[in-house]
Design an enzyme around this catalytic site. Structure first.
Site, PDB file in Angstrom:
ATOM      1  CG  ASN A  69     -36.402  49.915 -38.637  1.00 31.53           C
ATOM      2  OD1 ASN A  69     -36.887  48.792 -38.636  1.00 31.53           O
ATOM      3  ND2 ASN A  69     -36.740  50.836 -39.545  1.00 31.53           N
ATOM      4  N   PRO A  83     -40.250  60.415 -47.906  1.00 32.22           N
ATOM      5  CG  PRO A  83     -41.001  59.545 -49.925  1.00 32.22           C
ATOM      6  CD  PRO A  83     -39.755  59.822 -49.146  1.00 32.22           C
ATOM      7  CG  ASP A  84     -46.047  59.583 -43.663  1.00 29.19           C
ATOM      8  OD1 ASP A  84     -46.683  58.595 -44.097  1.00 29.19           O
ATOM      9  OD2 ASP A  84     -46.022  59.902 -42.467  1.00 29.19           O
ATOM     10  CG  PHE A 112     -49.016  49.052 -37.363  1.00 28.85           C
ATOM     11  CD1 PHE A 112     -49.920  48.733 -38.352  1.00 28.85           C
ATOM     12  CD2 PHE A 112     -48.811  48.148 -36.327  1.00 28.85           C
ATOM     13  CE1 PHE A 112     -50.627  47.538 -38.321  1.00 28.85           C
ATOM     14  CE2 PHE A 112     -49.505  46.944 -36.288  1.00 28.85           C
ATOM     15  CZ  PHE A 112     -50.411  46.646 -37.283  1.00 28.85           C
TER      16      PHE A 112
END
Ligand code: C5P
Length: 418
Positions: A211, A306-307, A324
């Protein structure tokens, strides 16, 4: 607590019988988290050997002004620039007199003169009559008018048998006063873990999914936390940014790699600020050879990553966690949801996409605007440079962290908008 974490102390030792006490002072400054370099005057070397200070400080001792090798390495200007504070302990009557005259006839005097805006602290140690002498007293008054921080002296029995003022102040008292020079009431002695930048999810050896995160916000936060006195560990995805000064940086590439490193580092952290734009998915398989172009559709099977923030909070519930939230709509609602869903203490939300154009855009830009949310309160931080916003965010994090997570939010009302 390590009240001088990351601070650079240049200790000047001068010719006083109390020079031997400076050896213990070096040890204690390092225990308080400081990095110490020692400059000795010729007189000081008559009392204690440079080897003692070299061993205790872990750095070479600086002795001579007109030494080409020393000046080619870390000369008097570099030494002065390196320091966060110049501390003269013990300061003899003669050195104090030379300091008032602005002499530069030995290395220590030259470093003090070249110090510019670096704070100068002086801890006198001498015979009580020498201290009481009007000449010394006038010199000390002059130094005080020049904003030199005077530490002591103490009163009591002296090495020469006299009793009176002139003893070197105890190391604990010197360290306590030095600590007050730096970021009062902030993150001194704490360990702050920061994640930053994007992650890269490999498709094959040359292609990846990623990203637009530049890492600038996270790097600014790492620098601000360091300035606030914290030991900072920065886990960075692939970015092209220079490491902030005095921050320990660990580079990673993929989300899984970032996950493993952060879970490991979280064990010793007090605060985790998760600014990384972690990829939500990764290709189920990465091809081991470069994919060849073919004239047919290609499907990529993706697996969820995974978070990291949620896993860290689950595993270390006492860790103070800041997340965030980059949103294109319903900023406040999503931010509040994130606070509860991930069980974290604070969310810093910002607009991205078309909505961010009004605030100068977030990704890659040097500016941003943030809206902070915690349980029962919020605070909008107006658009500013990422460096400035980072300092404000760290201030708010420190206030919440130091206020204790169990205290009612009314303690921090002054942070909220109303
Ligand atoms: O759920 P969402 O991705 O919007 O949450 C963003 C927050 O969660 C950020 O603080 C980000 O660093 C963190 N995050 C994470 N691991 C992920 C995705 C997001 O730690 N896989």
């Amino acid at each position: 607590m390590q009240v001088l974490t990351n601070k650079r102390i240049l200790l000047g030792v001068t010719g006083s019988i109390a020079a031997y006490k400076a050896a213990d002072l070096v040890r204690r400054l390092r225990e308080a988290g400081a990095e110490v370099r020692v400059v000795m005057t010729r007189g000081a070397t008559e009392f204690v050997t440079p080897m003692t200070f070299q061993a205790l400080s872990g750095n070479p001792v600086h002795l001579h002004l007109l030494d080409t090798d020393a000046e080619a390495g870390m000369g008097h200007i570099e030494l002065a620039r390196w320091a966060d504070v110049i501390l003269i302990a013990p300061a003899s009557a003669d050195f104090i007199a030379r300091l008032t005259r602005g002499r530069a006839d030995d290395l220590l005097a030259a470093v003090c003169l070249a110090g510019g805006k670096v704070p100068l602290a002086v801890a006198p140690a001498m015979n009580a009559q020498m201290w009481a002498n009007e000449a010394t007293q006038e010199n000390v008054r002059l130094l005080s008018r020049r904003s030199v921080l005077l530490l002591g002296p103490d009163e009591g029995e002296q090495a020469c048998g006299d009793v009176g003022a002139g003893r070197l102040l105890a190391p604990e008292a010197i360290i306590a006063q030095l600590a007050q020079l730096f970021a009062p009431g902030s993150l001194s002695g704490r360990t702050v873990l920061v994640s930053a930048g994007p992650t890269r999810e490999a498709i094959d050896p040359v292609r990846y999914l990623s990203n637009h995160s530049s890492g600038k916000m996270g790097f600014s936060i790492a620098a601000a936390a360091q300035e606030a006195g914290a030991k900072v560990i920065l886990v960075a995805g692939p970015v092209s940014l220079a490491s902030p000064d005095r921050v320990e940086r660990i580079d990673v590439i993929s989300a899984m790699e970032m996950h493993d490193v952060i879970l490991q580092q979280a064990k010793t952290a007090d605060i985790f600020i998760s600014t990384a734009a972690v990829a939500d998915y990764r290709p189920a398989e990465a091809w081991s050879e470069k994919l060849k172009k073919e004239d047919r559709e290609l499907s990529l099977k993706m697996l969820p990553n995974p978070d990291i923030l949620a896993s860290v909070k689950k595993k270390f519930p006492r860790l103070f966690c800041v997340g965030f939230a980059a949103e294109t709509q319903d900023l406040a609602d999503y931010a509040q949801q994130k606070l509860h869903k991930k069980g974290i203490e604070l969310v810093a939300a910002n607009w991205v996409g078309p909505a961010a154009e009004a605030t100068g855009g977030a990704f890659g830009s040097d500016e941003n605007a943030l809206h902070l949310f915690w349980r029962g309160g919020d605070l909008a931080l107006e658009q500013a440079s990422k460096a400035k916003l980072a300092r404000r965010l760290v201030e708010v994090v420190a206030q919440h962290f130091n206020g204790g997570q169990n205290k009612s939010v009314s303690n921090i009302h002054f942070l909220s908008k109303e």
